[in-house]
Design a protein around this motif. Structure first.
Motif, PDB file in Angstrom:
ATOM      1  N   GLU A  87       0.835  -1.205   0.000  1.00 24.12           N
ATOM      2  CA  GLU A  87       0.000   0.000   0.000  1.00 24.12           C
ATOM      3  C   GLU A  87       0.871   1.257   0.000  1.00 24.12           C
ATOM      4  N   ALA A  88       1.934   1.233   0.783  1.00 28.69           N
ATOM      5  CA  ALA A  88       2.850   2.381   0.813  1.00 28.69           C
ATOM      6  C   ALA A  88       3.503   2.570  -0.565  1.00 28.69           C
ATOM      7  N   ALA A  89       3.869   1.464  -1.213  1.00 27.91           N
ATOM      8  CA  ALA A  89       4.469   1.543  -2.547  1.00 27.91           C
ATOM      9  C   ALA A  89       3.463   2.115  -3.549  1.00 27.91           C
ATOM     10  N   ARG A  90       2.189   1.704  -3.430  1.00 31.56           N
ATOM     11  CA  ARG A  90       1.146   2.232  -4.320  1.00 31.56           C
ATOM     12  C   ARG A  90       1.014   3.745  -4.142  1.00 31.56           C
ATOM     13  N   ARG A  91       1.027   4.190  -2.874  1.00 30.53           N
ATOM     14  CA  ARG A  91       0.923   5.633  -2.612  1.00 30.53           C
ATOM     15  C   ARG A  91       2.148   6.365  -3.167  1.00 30.53           C
ATOM     16  N   CYS A  92       3.322   5.756  -3.031  1.00 26.76           N
ATOM     17  CA  CYS A  92       4.542   6.367  -3.580  1.00 26.76           C
ATOM     18  C   CYS A  92       4.452   6.479  -5.100  1.00 26.76           C
ATOM     19  N   GLU A  93       3.938   5.418  -5.740  1.00 26.36           N
ATOM     20  CA  GLU A  93       3.793   5.445  -7.199  1.00 26.36           C
ATOM     21  C   GLU A  93       2.842   6.558  -7.625  1.00 26.36           C
ATOM     22  N   MET A  94       1.755   6.738  -6.863  1.00 25.38           N
ATOM     23  CA  MET A  94       0.827   7.821  -7.177  1.00 25.38           C
ATOM     24  C   MET A  94       1.519   9.177  -7.022  1.00 25.38           C
ATOM     25  N   MET A  95       2.331   9.303  -5.969  1.00 26.07           N
ATOM     26  CA  MET A  95       3.041  10.547  -5.731  1.00 26.07           C
ATOM     27  C   MET A  95       4.048  10.804  -6.853  1.00 26.07           C
ATOM     28  N   VAL A  96       4.755   9.750  -7.268  1.00 28.34           N
ATOM     29  CA  VAL A  96       5.729   9.892  -8.351  1.00 28.34           C
ATOM     30  C   VAL A  96       5.014  10.299  -9.638  1.00 28.34           C
ATOM     31  N   SER A  97       3.850   9.716  -9.874  1.00 28.32           N
ATOM     32  CA  SER A  97       3.073  10.073 -11.060  1.00 28.32           C
ATOM     33  C   SER A  97       2.712  11.555 -11.018  1.00 28.32           C
TER      34      SER A  97
END
Length: 153
Positions: A87-97
């Motif tokens: 879940e943290a990785a998903r949030r990071c990916e959204m932030m990177v996007s």
């Protein structure tokens, strides 16, 4: 060793001896596993990936069950940690996007500023050329006027 250190060492020896005497003179109560509120024993059926072997006595079976349940509880906590990490990785990916979108906007803004700077640069040079041309025309006119003023009409 100083006198105070030696005295302190003797005191510790005396305390250790007293504790040893207390333990050796008392009968220890039978050991019982009692779950506490802080660390209750896992309950429920045994995990399906293990089964008792033939010939194991009841104490061995119970011990093995407690251990496997502890391991299984730890496995569930590890899996939960993996879920949290995903879940943290998903949030990071959204932030990177979002960062990539912002970087694209910044690049566009920089290109617009560059174009605007170029436009002002060209305008200033155009004004400078026009001013130089006006000066040249004015100087030529002054010379013609001065030449006409010196020649008889």
């Amino acid at each position: 060793m100083s006198f105070s250190e030696e005295l302190l060492a003797r005191k510790f020896d005396d305390i250790e001896r007293d504790i040893g005497d207390q333990i050796s003179h008392r009968a220890l109560p039978p050991m019982r596993i009692v779950p506490s509120d802080d660390h209750p024993l896992p309950k429920g059926p045994m995990p399906d990936y293990v089964e008792h072997r033939d010939g194991v006595n009841q104490a061995g079976k119970l011990s093995a069950e407690v251990v496997i349940r502890e391991y299984d509880a730890a496995v569930k906590e590890i899996e939960a940690l993996g879920t949290e990490l995903s879940e943290a990785a998903r949030r990071c990916e959204m932030m990177v996007s979002g960062v990539h979108a912002t970087v694209a906007e910044i690049k566009e803004l920089a290109a617009n500023y560059r174009d605007e700077g170029k436009r002002y640069f060209l305008k200033i040079e155009e004004c400078s050329l026009m001013t130089s041309e006006v000066r040249t025309v004015c100087e030529d006119l002054k010379k013609k006027i001065a030449a006409n003023a010196t020649t008889p009409a």
